[in-house]
Design a protein around this motif. Structure first.
Motif, PDB file in Angstrom:
ATOM      1  N   THR A  83       0.811  -1.226   0.000  1.00 40.07           N
ATOM      2  CA  THR A  83       0.000   0.000   0.000  1.00 40.07           C
ATOM      3  C   THR A  83       0.845   1.276   0.000  1.00 40.07           C
ATOM      4  OG1 THR A  83      -0.121   0.053   2.425  1.00 40.07           O
ATOM      5  CG2 THR A  83      -1.899  -1.096   1.241  1.00 40.07           C
ATOM      6  N   ASP A 137      -3.296   3.414   1.122  1.00 39.77           N
ATOM      7  CA  ASP A 137      -4.123   2.673   2.072  1.00 39.77           C
ATOM      8  C   ASP A 137      -5.389   3.485   2.324  1.00 39.77           C
ATOM      9  OD1 ASP A 137      -5.183   1.112   4.018  1.00 39.77           O
ATOM     10  OD2 ASP A 137      -3.431   1.142   5.325  1.00 39.77           O
ATOM     11  N   ARG A 142      -7.889   2.922   4.432  1.00 42.10           N
ATOM     12  CA  ARG A 142      -8.560   2.772   5.726  1.00 42.10           C
ATOM     13  C   ARG A 142      -8.810   4.142   6.344  1.00 42.10           C
ATOM     14  NH1 ARG A 142      -4.630  -1.149   8.679  1.00 42.10           N
ATOM     15  NH2 ARG A 142      -3.219   0.035   7.384  1.00 42.10           N
ATOM     16  N   GLN A 143      -9.977   4.300   6.931  1.00 45.22           N
ATOM     17  CA  GLN A 143     -10.337   5.594   7.502  1.00 45.22           C
ATOM     18  C   GLN A 143      -9.650   5.796   8.849  1.00 45.22           C
ATOM     19  OE1 GLN A 143     -14.579   5.295   7.690  1.00 45.22           O
ATOM     20  NE2 GLN A 143     -14.846   5.704   5.526  1.00 45.22           N
ATOM     21  N   ASN A 144      -9.358   7.057   9.155  1.00 45.57           N
ATOM     22  CA  ASN A 144      -8.792   7.408  10.446  1.00 45.57           C
ATOM     23  C   ASN A 144      -9.874   7.215  11.502  1.00 45.57           C
ATOM     24  OD1 ASN A 144      -8.156   8.983  12.784  1.00 45.57           O
ATOM     25  ND2 ASN A 144      -6.627  10.068  11.583  1.00 45.57           N
ATOM     26  N   PRO A 145      -9.690   6.299  12.473  1.00 38.66           N
ATOM     27  CA  PRO A 145     -10.747   6.006  13.451  1.00 38.66           C
ATOM     28  C   PRO A 145     -11.186   7.225  14.274  1.00 38.66           C
ATOM     29  CG  PRO A 145      -8.985   4.379  13.588  1.00 38.66           C
ATOM     30  CD  PRO A 145      -8.522   5.462  12.656  1.00 38.66           C
ATOM     31  N   LYS A 203     -13.441   9.346  12.030  1.00 38.10           N
ATOM     32  CA  LYS A 203     -14.699   8.622  11.794  1.00 38.10           C
ATOM     33  C   LYS A 203     -15.577   8.636  13.046  1.00 38.10           C
ATOM     34  CE  LYS A 203     -17.492   6.308   9.258  1.00 38.10           C
ATOM     35  NZ  LYS A 203     -18.250   7.010   8.238  1.00 38.10           N
ATOM     36  N   GLN A 252     -12.170  10.624   3.850  1.00 37.60           N
ATOM     37  CA  GLN A 252     -11.141  10.344   2.855  1.00 37.60           C
ATOM     38  C   GLN A 252      -9.871  11.083   3.243  1.00 37.60           C
ATOM     39  OE1 GLN A 252     -12.566  11.521  -0.972  1.00 37.60           O
ATOM     40  NE2 GLN A 252     -14.588  10.680  -0.601  1.00 37.60           N
TER      41      GLN A 252
END
Length: 159
Positions: free
Chosen positions: A11, A33, A35-38, A41, A50
């Protein structure tokens, strides 16, 4: 331009160039990559989160980028107001040990502006379109595209 040094993971790609007219090397780091930043989110559970960042490092050992652009913006439903503006951050690490920085918020709808410029460009006749220096024609894009494909192939060979 020399053959880039390419490394990375599935990635992340890191490309290092040595250009003829630039004494220092050019470091390009790209992370795809998705994946969303927790934390973001959790704060905004209904938002489409994004990460769209460009990071430019002037030195290989820098821990923070010298220039960082956050292209992701969130607008209200009307599109008139930016709920989350993007940012441009320019850091001066040479003189102030990364303490001095310029931060500019981006509140324009860049996608809309880009589309308007594209539509206006398409209204030109072909000769003017090809000669317009504000338009990256396929002919002028060719060397860039070749470099991107070279990096892609070198990166793929590492997997």
């Amino acid at each position: 331009m020399s053959l880039p040094e390419v490394s990375g993971t599935n990635t992340f790609v890191n490309a290092i160039y040595q250009a003829e007219n630039i004494q220092d090397k050019i470091y390009v780091r790209s992370n795809i990559d998705m994946r969303q930043n927790p934390a973001i989110k959790k704060e905004y559970p209904l938002w489409d989160i994004q990460e769209r960042r460009l990071k430019i490092y002037f030195d290989e050992d820098n821990t923070q980028p010298n220039i960082e652009v956050d292209f992701w913006m969130k607008f209200d439903y009307s599109g008139d107001f930016a709920l989350r503006p993007g940012q441009l951050i320019i850091r001066d690490d040479d003189n102030f040990n990364n303490q001095e920085q310029l931060i500019l918020n981006i509140v324009d709808d860049q996608l809309l502006n880009m589309n308007l410029k594209i539509y206006a460009a398409f209204q030109q006749n072909f000769v003017d379109f090809q000669n317009d220096q504000n338009i990256l024609s396929l002919e002028r894009y060719l060397p860039i595209g070749k470099q991107i494909m070279l990096i892609q192939n070198l990166w793929k060979s590492l997997q």
